[in-house]
Write an enzyme that holds these catalytic residues in place. Structure first.
Site, mmCIF file in Angstrom:
data_model
loop_
_atom_site.group_PDB
_atom_site.id
_atom_site.type_symbol
_atom_site.label_atom_id
_atom_site.label_comp_id
_atom_site.label_asym_id
_atom_site.label_seq_id
_atom_site.Cartn_x
_atom_site.Cartn_y
_atom_site.Cartn_z
ATOM 1 N N SER A 7 0.844 -1.199 0.000
ATOM 2 C CA SER A 7 0.000 0.000 0.000
ATOM 3 C C SER A 7 0.882 1.252 0.000
ATOM 4 C CB SER A 7 -0.969 -0.030 1.186
ATOM 5 O OG SER A 7 -1.968 0.955 1.051
ATOM 6 N N ASP A 10 -8.510 -4.651 -6.167
ATOM 7 C CA ASP A 10 -8.064 -3.748 -5.107
ATOM 8 C C ASP A 10 -8.610 -2.357 -5.407
ATOM 9 O OD1 ASP A 10 -6.735 -2.203 -3.241
ATOM 10 O OD2 ASP A 10 -4.734 -2.968 -3.732
#
Length: 539
Positions: free
Chosen positions: A193, A473
């Site tokens: 991330s 995602d």
């Protein structure tokens, strides 16, 4: 295998959950309610290990860092926390150091990756040493005495990158006689991330120190508006649920827009358990909150959340079985709320879910305006270290952006209200961070400071930099796997891999020995071992 119950800070009391990170001021409200609910408590982490708790096997260690790497006139330092896995270290094979960037949370949250996740997997395959390195300001790597605007000025990308470079170049590992500093030892940097973007940036900025890097769900493209986040969820979610959400939001927006006297808005909000919230935009922000739980899905049920699926099941729930096949708004699906207000059963179900799971979090003795209102600036001015929601929010406001707004095109399908615009989502930056004597938060985040390192093209053509992403995602639009990005080839030297059906950095966690991992996770772990071991042959 011994089942050990460990008192751990995975999900530390003050850590803000990922799904709240993109909710702006409403996310801070929900964070505060969580603290009231769980004050002075810690979650019990049930971890299967070979007889050791994670705290026993991986004790915290400390490395002294300059507060400011670039101004020699500032002599202050802080202690950066890290943990080491030496299970597989073999000094005779010249293995690497695998360092996992802790990112925007307590490093303790990352210890499972040192135990059974990607760090353990790569160390086992290479005879290397594994490290989790906590990010400055987060967890216990606290750099200042408070979190005022001025105190937070050292929380930026350049300082954090310099921390990592300094650590890799100078750390001395307890119990290891050999010098494992870079560049004399191959260091492989991993992050997921925000930390994934940092991993890519470390390989770009410090190529002589970082021999290789794996950037998982790496948000290398910073953006002011991040409307695509919700669009990924809209397209990937259960189609019935997604359609119900879209139609419900459009209906709610229409009622709020045209009901100038509140005759319909009041009973509509009451369906959701909301009775005394002054601003419509706070209401629609609040009912958006369950959607971010999509990001918390994971292939391992012990790690992931099923909250989004439960939310969808609640919305899809029929009043009677005969109407499940009927379109939204069909007369047989309508429920009379009050005179003049009749809505589809999906809105009733949506309201019941919010009432039972969100609105009821407001404690007795507090008004809903106190719990969920966002227009009182004073509720965002506490600058004590306990208010660590201020950390990532500061990075959002200064460099990263990602304000979750409605799509810019009014005709584009959406599952959040059109009232959620940039002005609303970004006002927390002005409320929480007034100008200091030494630093002023910019009017809008300086996303150029991120995107200058490549944005969607970050690391293109650079050997030993892998990008791993999840197919569904919600952060994928901000990664090199974005639909906005140019395509890349997947090679051993420049791996570029998309995990089918995966959400957010699904390669980071693992199971002992890989036993029980689903095929797509087992495959990505095997591929990561393959390309890392191939890289090391060139060291």
């Amino acid at each position: 295998m011994l089942l050990v119950i460990v008192l751990a800070a995975v999900g530390v009391v003050h850590a803000i959950s990922p799904e709240l990170l993109r909710l702006g001021p409403q996310g801070v409200n929900l964070w505060k309610l969580d603290q009231k609910t769980h004050q002075h408590t810690r979650r019990l982490l049930v971890q299967e290990t070979s007889g050791f708790s994670l705290a026993e096997e991986f004790p915290a260690q400390w490395f002294e860092q300059p507060l400011d790497h670039f101004d020699e006139g500032i002599k202050d330092t802080f202690m950066q926390r890290y943990w080491v896995n030496k299970r597989h270290y073999d000094p005779t094979v010249g293995g690497p150091v695998i360092v996992l960037d802790g990112g925007e949370t307590s490093g303790e949250d990352r210890l499972p990756y040192l135990d059974t996740g990607i760090v353990e997997i790569l160390c086992n395959a290479t005879g290397g040493v594994g490290v989790v390195l906590e990010h400055r300001y987060y967890g216990e790597s606290i750099a200042t005495q408070n979190l005022t605007t001025d105190s937070l000025r050292f929380l930026n990308n350049d300082q954090a990158a310099a921390d990592s470079a300094n650590f890799m170049s100078n750390v001395k590992f307890a119990g290891i006689d050999e010098d494992l500093t870079a560049p004399g030892t191959a260091w492989i940097y991993y992050g997921g991330s925000y930390a994934g973007a940092r991993s890519a940036h470390m390989r770009i900025l410090y190529p002589d120190i970082v021999f290789g890097a794996i950037a998982s769900s790496a948000v290398t493209h910073a953006a002011i508006s991040n409307w695509e986040y919700m669009d990924v969820i809209r397209k990937a979610a259960d189609p019935t649920c997604s359609k119900h959400l879209q139609n419900s939001v459009e209906t709610i927006d229409a009622i709020l827009a045209h009901d100038t006297h509140g005759l319909l808005a009041k009973p509509l909000k009451a369906l959701f358990g909301i009775h005394d919230l002054k601003h419509d935009v706070d209401f629609v922000s609040l009912i958006e909150s369950p959607l971010g739980s999509w990001q918390s899905k994971n292939w391992d049920p012990a790690v992931g959340s099923t909250a989004f699926d439960q939310f969808c099941e609640a919305i899809n729930k029929p009043v009677c079985i005969d109407v499940t096949s009927l379109e939204f708004g069909h007369p047989d699906r309508l429920v009379n709320v009050t005179d003049g207000l009749t809505v589809d059963m999906a809105i009733v179900n949506y309201g019941n879910y919010i009432k039972e799971n969100v609105a009821n979090r407001c404690p007795q003795g507090n008004t809903q305006e106190e719990c969920f209102g966002t227009f009182d600036d004073s509720q965002y001015t506490n600058t004590s270290l306990a208010e660590d929601w201020r950390l990532w929010q500061f990075q959002v406001c200064t460099q990263w952006g990602y304000f979750t707004t409605a799509p810019p095109d009014p005709a584009h399908p959406r599952i959040i209200s059109r009232l959620l615009d940039l002005e609303y989502e970004s006002k927390i930056c002005r409320q929480a961070y007034p100008p200091g004597e030494k630093f002023t938060v910019p009017e809008l985040p300086n996303i150029a400071s991120v995107n200058m390192l490549g944005s969607f093209d970050a690391g293109r053509g650079l050997d030993r930099l892998a990008f791993i992403d999840g197919e569904v995602d919600p952060w994928r639009p901000d990664t090199p796997h974005s639909d906005y990005a140019r395509p890349r080839e997947d090679t051993i030297l420049m791996p570029f891999k998309l995990i089918p059906g995966a959400v957010h950095h699904w390669d980071e966690n693992g199971l002992p020995g890989g036993v029980g991992e689903p095929p797509e996770i087992k495959q990505i772990h095997e591929e990561e071992v393959e390309f890392v071991t191939a890289w090391l042959k060139d060291f």
